[in-house]
Design a protein around this motif. Sequence first.
Motif, PDB file in Angstrom:
ATOM      1  N   ILE A   1       0.836  -1.194   0.000  1.00 57.22           N
ATOM      2  CA  ILE A   1       0.000   0.000   0.000  1.00 57.22           C
ATOM      3  C   ILE A   1       0.871   1.243   0.000  1.00 57.22           C
ATOM      4  O   ILE A   1       2.054   1.207   0.329  1.00 57.22           O
ATOM      5  CB  ILE A   1      -0.911   0.018   1.250  1.00 57.22           C
ATOM      6  N   MET A   2       0.260   2.340  -0.430  1.00 57.12           N
ATOM      7  CA  MET A   2       0.966   3.603  -0.498  1.00 57.12           C
ATOM      8  C   MET A   2       0.893   4.251   0.893  1.00 57.12           C
ATOM      9  O   MET A   2      -0.167   4.362   1.486  1.00 57.12           O
ATOM     10  CB  MET A   2       0.240   4.306  -1.605  1.00 57.12           C
ATOM     11  N   VAL A   3       2.044   4.585   1.430  1.00 60.43           N
ATOM     12  CA  VAL A   3       2.102   5.174   2.775  1.00 60.43           C
ATOM     13  C   VAL A   3       2.323   6.680   2.630  1.00 60.43           C
ATOM     14  O   VAL A   3       3.254   7.110   1.944  1.00 60.43           O
ATOM     15  CB  VAL A   3       3.235   4.537   3.596  1.00 60.43           C
ATOM     16  N   LEU A   4       1.436   7.453   3.270  1.00 59.83           N
ATOM     17  CA  LEU A   4       1.498   8.914   3.131  1.00 59.83           C
ATOM     18  C   LEU A   4       2.223   9.526   4.327  1.00 59.83           C
ATOM     19  O   LEU A   4       2.532   8.837   5.303  1.00 59.83           O
ATOM     20  CB  LEU A   4       0.077   9.482   3.037  1.00 59.83           C
ATOM     21  N   THR A   5       2.489  10.808   4.261  1.00 66.09           N
ATOM     22  CA  THR A   5       3.168  11.475   5.381  1.00 66.09           C
ATOM     23  C   THR A   5       2.198  11.628   6.543  1.00 66.09           C
ATOM     24  O   THR A   5       0.986  11.751   6.369  1.00 66.09           O
ATOM     25  CB  THR A   5       3.683  12.854   4.949  1.00 66.09           C
ATOM     26  N   ASP A   6       2.762  11.623   7.740  1.00 66.40           N
ATOM     27  CA  ASP A   6       1.933  11.567   8.943  1.00 66.40           C
ATOM     28  C   ASP A   6       1.236  12.876   9.285  1.00 66.40           C
ATOM     29  O   ASP A   6       0.347  12.909  10.134  1.00 66.40           O
ATOM     30  CB  ASP A   6       2.790  11.125  10.150  1.00 66.40           C
ATOM     31  N   ASP A   7       1.629  13.976   8.612  1.00 60.20           N
ATOM     32  CA  ASP A   7       1.017  15.270   8.962  1.00 60.20           C
ATOM     33  C   ASP A   7      -0.410  15.397   8.443  1.00 60.20           C
ATOM     34  O   ASP A   7      -1.097  16.357   8.757  1.00 60.20           O
ATOM     35  CB  ASP A   7       1.882  16.411   8.406  1.00 60.20           C
ATOM     36  N   LEU A   8      -0.852  14.422   7.680  1.00 62.45           N
ATOM     37  CA  LEU A   8      -2.198  14.535   7.099  1.00 62.45           C
ATOM     38  C   LEU A   8      -3.238  14.019   8.092  1.00 62.45           C
ATOM     39  O   LEU A   8      -3.045  12.967   8.705  1.00 62.45           O
ATOM     40  CB  LEU A   8      -2.279  13.722   5.805  1.00 62.45           C
ATOM     41  N   ALA A   9      -4.335  14.774   8.223  1.00 61.19           N
ATOM     42  CA  ALA A   9      -5.386  14.396   9.170  1.00 61.19           C
ATOM     43  C   ALA A   9      -6.282  13.326   8.559  1.00 61.19           C
ATOM     44  O   ALA A   9      -6.540  13.337   7.348  1.00 61.19           O
ATOM     45  CB  ALA A   9      -6.211  15.621   9.535  1.00 61.19           C
ATOM     46  N   ALA A  10      -6.757  12.425   9.391  1.00 64.35           N
ATOM     47  CA  ALA A  10      -7.675  11.387   8.930  1.00 64.35           C
ATOM     48  C   ALA A  10      -8.929  12.046   8.368  1.00 64.35           C
ATOM     49  O   ALA A  10      -9.424  13.035   8.907  1.00 64.35           O
ATOM     50  CB  ALA A  10      -8.037  10.462  10.091  1.00 64.35           C
ATOM     51  N   GLY A  11      -9.420  11.510   7.253  1.00 62.39           N
ATOM     52  CA  GLY A  11     -10.643  12.042   6.659  1.00 62.39           C
ATOM     53  C   GLY A  11     -10.385  13.136   5.634  1.00 62.39           C
ATOM     54  O   GLY A  11     -11.297  13.546   4.912  1.00 62.39           O
ATOM     55  N   THR A  12      -9.135  13.617   5.542  1.00 57.67           N
ATOM     56  CA  THR A  12      -8.825  14.641   4.525  1.00 57.67           C
ATOM     57  C   THR A  12      -9.107  14.048   3.145  1.00 57.67           C
ATOM     58  O   THR A  12      -8.659  12.936   2.852  1.00 57.67           O
ATOM     59  CB  THR A  12      -7.328  15.015   4.593  1.00 57.67           C
ATOM     60  N   PRO A  13      -9.845  14.781   2.298  1.00 57.66           N
ATOM     61  CA  PRO A  13     -10.050  14.251   0.938  1.00 57.66           C
ATOM     62  C   PRO A  13      -8.695  14.013   0.271  1.00 57.66           C
ATOM     63  O   PRO A  13      -7.810  14.876   0.332  1.00 57.66           O
ATOM     64  CB  PRO A  13     -10.829  15.353   0.226  1.00 57.66           C
ATOM     65  N   LEU A  14      -8.548  12.874  -0.362  1.00 59.34           N
ATOM     66  CA  LEU A  14      -7.269  12.510  -0.962  1.00 59.34           C
ATOM     67  C   LEU A  14      -6.876  13.484  -2.077  1.00 59.34           C
ATOM     68  O   LEU A  14      -5.696  13.731  -2.328  1.00 59.34           O
ATOM     69  CB  LEU A  14      -7.378  11.084  -1.516  1.00 59.34           C
TER      70      LEU A  14
END
Lengths: 355, 809
Positions: free
Chosen positions: B135-148
Amino acid sequence: MIERVTEIQKQAEAEIAAASSSAALEELRVQYLGRKAELPQLLRDVAQLPPEQRGEAGRTANQARQTLEVMIETAAARFEADELSAALADDNVDITLPGSPAESCGHHHLLTATRREIEDVFCGLGYSVVEGPEVETVHYNFDALNHDPAHPARARSDTFYIEGGGEGSEQTLLRTHTSPMQIRIMEQTPPPIALIVPGRVFRRDSDATHTPQFHQIEGLLVDEGVTLADLKGTLLAFARAIFGADRELRLRPHFFPFTEPSVEVDVSCFMCEKGATSGGERCSLCKGTGWLEVLGSGMVDPNVFAAVSEHGYDPDTHQGFAFGLGIERIAMLKHGVPDLRFFYENDLRFLRQFG
Amino acid sequence: MRVPIDWLSEYVEIELTPVELSERLAMTGTEVARVLHHGPLSADNFVVGKVLSAEQHPDADRLRVCSVDTGDSEPRTIVCGAPNVAAGQTVSVALPGAVMPDGTKLGEAKLRGIKSSGMILAEDELGIGGEHDGIMVLTDDLAAGTPLAGVFAVSSDVLEPELTPNRGDCGGLYGIARELHAATGAALSAPPWSDDPGASTLGSAPAGISVTVDDAALCPRFTARIFENVTVGRSPIWLKARLAAAGQRSISNVVDITNYVMLVSGHPLHAFDLDRIAGGELTVRAARDGEKLTTLDGEERTLDGDICLIADADGPTSLAGVMGGSRSEVSDQTTSVLLEVAVWDGANINRTSTRLGLRSEASSRFEKGLSPEGALEAQAMASALMLELTGATLVDGTLDVGGDGPAANVIRLRDARIISLLGTPIARERSQAILEALGFTVTAADDGLDVTVPHWRRDDVTREADLIEEVARINGLESLPATLPLNRTGRAGGLSHQQRLVRRAEDVLVGRGLCEIVGWSFADPQICDRLLLDDDHPLRALVVIENPMSSAQSVMRPSILPSLLDAAAYNMARGAEGCALFESGSVYRAGRGDDGMAASEHHGLGAIVTGPVREPSWADAQPPAARIETAHALVSSVLGALGVDWQVEDGELPFLHPGRTAMIRTAEGLLGWFGEVHPAVAASWEITQPIAALAIDIGRAAAQAPSHSIFTDLTSFPPLREDLAVIVPAAVTAASVVACVTAAGSPLVSRAEVFDVYSGEQVGEGRVSLALHVDYSAGDRTLSDEDVAPLREKIVAALKVELDGELRG
């Protein structure tokens, strides 16, 4: 005697009127006017009469004979006409059998018919028709037409070159467009000029929409004060002559090395209304766009005039327009030919449909 | 070239739909071939998720049961098959309702008994790269639920413009953005190369590298910067997603940066592993004939002396402007990068890529000719990304050989010239606004504007006419009036006399029932053998194509006959009993003609008739088969219609039946031939019946035709007509009998024509009887028998003496 004559006449008249065929009539003629008949005999007998009676008796008998003759002729003519009509009416044939001998007229190839149609439009607008060589030089095909040395059309993947045919600008090739004649004509004829150049051209391309040989018509008009609006009006006249009086024209800016400004020209689709058929469906001819791309054109680039400036073409004073259209493309659009290959297969079942 | 609209909108405000954008671009000079879509049709239901826990699935070794925070009130359970999923990761999640790129709509599903409400995404599931190893792992600064879609371009429409060769400046997204700015008025952002982290290093070269350019014409500018402490690795997801939408594969952060900058600026770049540049010096030079170089794609290329390359101390290391070499390629181990941005001669690059059959994103841009100034713009933009994405430090100094291009051109744009070229005015303010939107600098002048051309249009806009085109295309041509020009040529136009005659000749053949074909100008060189031509036959002087598409189309046809035979064979193979065909077209011979043209070409008119001379019908069941006289009659019709005087002459042509070959002669020479095709030639086209054929140089025939006919009085004094039957030896030709009669009967014989031929017992073996119509006439009186009798005696005597002939009966 006179009484007898009158009696014969009355009887004969009644019988002639009652006669029902030309044969019956002939019998009556023999019966009343034949050599052995009574009336001619009476006429001959007039000479035997006393002189004072001869005049009247002769006149009466003569008149009777003439009257009967006319009656018989008239009736005979009527019978002949009737009998001829009857005979001809019987002498009939099956008129639906094909004509013979079957020396049907041949056909011009659709490309010829289309070329002539377009030629005639421009002839009507005062243009002359000139033709030029198909084996050309790099100079006329590219250099003098302001093609950049790196222009992709020069590539060996795009253009046919001829073996042993010179170097550099003198190298020989199969012309890729009819445009080289622009230069040749301007070298030979001082302005103003108005001409078209029909002819065969060659490009190294072969697929569903390209054949390595095809046909173009080039147009060139040069004078002082010729404008892009003049180009539009000229091509509008052309489009309406070929595709119908209701056509409209759309110019789209484009790039060609030998014109500036350059435009692609679209004609409003003649199969639909703004891309939709009368049934409301997407038009298959123009793919729903409402426009058909028919040719490329533009105002002659000053660099092209510079190549022929010694022949009286001064880029500062002379302007002109040029256009180039594909005959195959026009023929396909106008006649609904779905595939280029039909033009070169020469199948009689195709050829006989046109021209 | 692919232009993702989502990416484009970073540079220009986009309010139009993709179709509207395409139309606007098309109407201002940039055709858009297609509008594509990249990724899922909608970005709805694609969000950022946080993996709270990832447990082994009780019933499946390869599945994990994850609890994922997607910004909803409760975490959701998602069953995931990726080996690398782990608690604490920030991931991309497709929620139920999301529509995947292949069109499937995601629902809730039970996987081995456990309900999964969503999907944790790998890159390839969104059309980004081919990686499915996890799976693609994103940076941790992104909040859950943020539109991709706020993180990277999940879904984008993509334009595919077709650039014209003059618009090298549109080879990058910013160039397209500038066009849209001018065409639609949409706001344009500052160029993405405005902030150059290396601005202070300009003017001096970095230490540790030297570059020599042998031929400045081939390489007008060569710039390089050096980056140290580079960490080569994967690119961030936003960069990968943009490259993918533009149709490019992600390779590594360094290579991706060069591609990204090229896609925005239109200027290609190349990254060298500095440590693999032998000797620390580069030389730009022409290759030596036969020199070899292995390019990045692993192919070994053999070069020639016109190809430009970059060499180091060990030899060639990069193919200039087309493709880098594998020897100096950036790899995982690379820590120092030399970033080259150069400008190459477009024609030379075009030649090289054609010669090597190697077209690349770089070569297709360099071919159009790029501006030297653009090189530093690309350096600026790439430098910022190198620092940001690879942790690199920029070594002080910018190597620059060649410098900026020539000073900007200033062109006067006269109002009057706009009107005279377009036929309609454009307000000066409008012209100014358009040109400024396109990046030109404009100042007022007495009669118009003085316009300074920006460097990216330097080669394309050099004259007033070019400026008028710019103004006209953006202003729009829709409102242009349609006028007809005055024709001041003083000539009536229309077809020339000769052109009309060529049409007439064609019309005659059509009238006689022939169908016109259009054959190929190309032929197979074996055509000479098929036509039985001797080795030294003049028709063997073929025009040979150097680069044919196939050997069957490698020469230009030396005769019009083979095209006709091809068409006949084609139709007879499809059931035609016979054919009556003609063609009117060019025929080619090698060598320069009198007119100095490169090859001699003439306009040939050829025809063949085989099988019944006309279609059989119910009342004409067996029409005669075509023979030489069929061709003769057609020649008579055509040349008769043109008014050309001609005669039949004996001749020999290898492809014709030796006993049935006739040449067409006029006072000015041979005009063509007619006859029957040699049976061996016909057999080579698989035709077994006689073929009547003819060929006329119709261009010359038309040139010899009288311009107009002059009246002759044939009605005031009708001719005296008689028939003569003459028995002559069989070898005596009809033409010689006619010639004899005409000469002996001169000047009163106005016509002598054979109308019947008979041979048989009654005339004796080896002899033939010809019956002739003979007309005697004088222009000033009606002739009597007394006038004609002495002439008849002379004719009989001449026939006897000259041709061993005698009157029959």
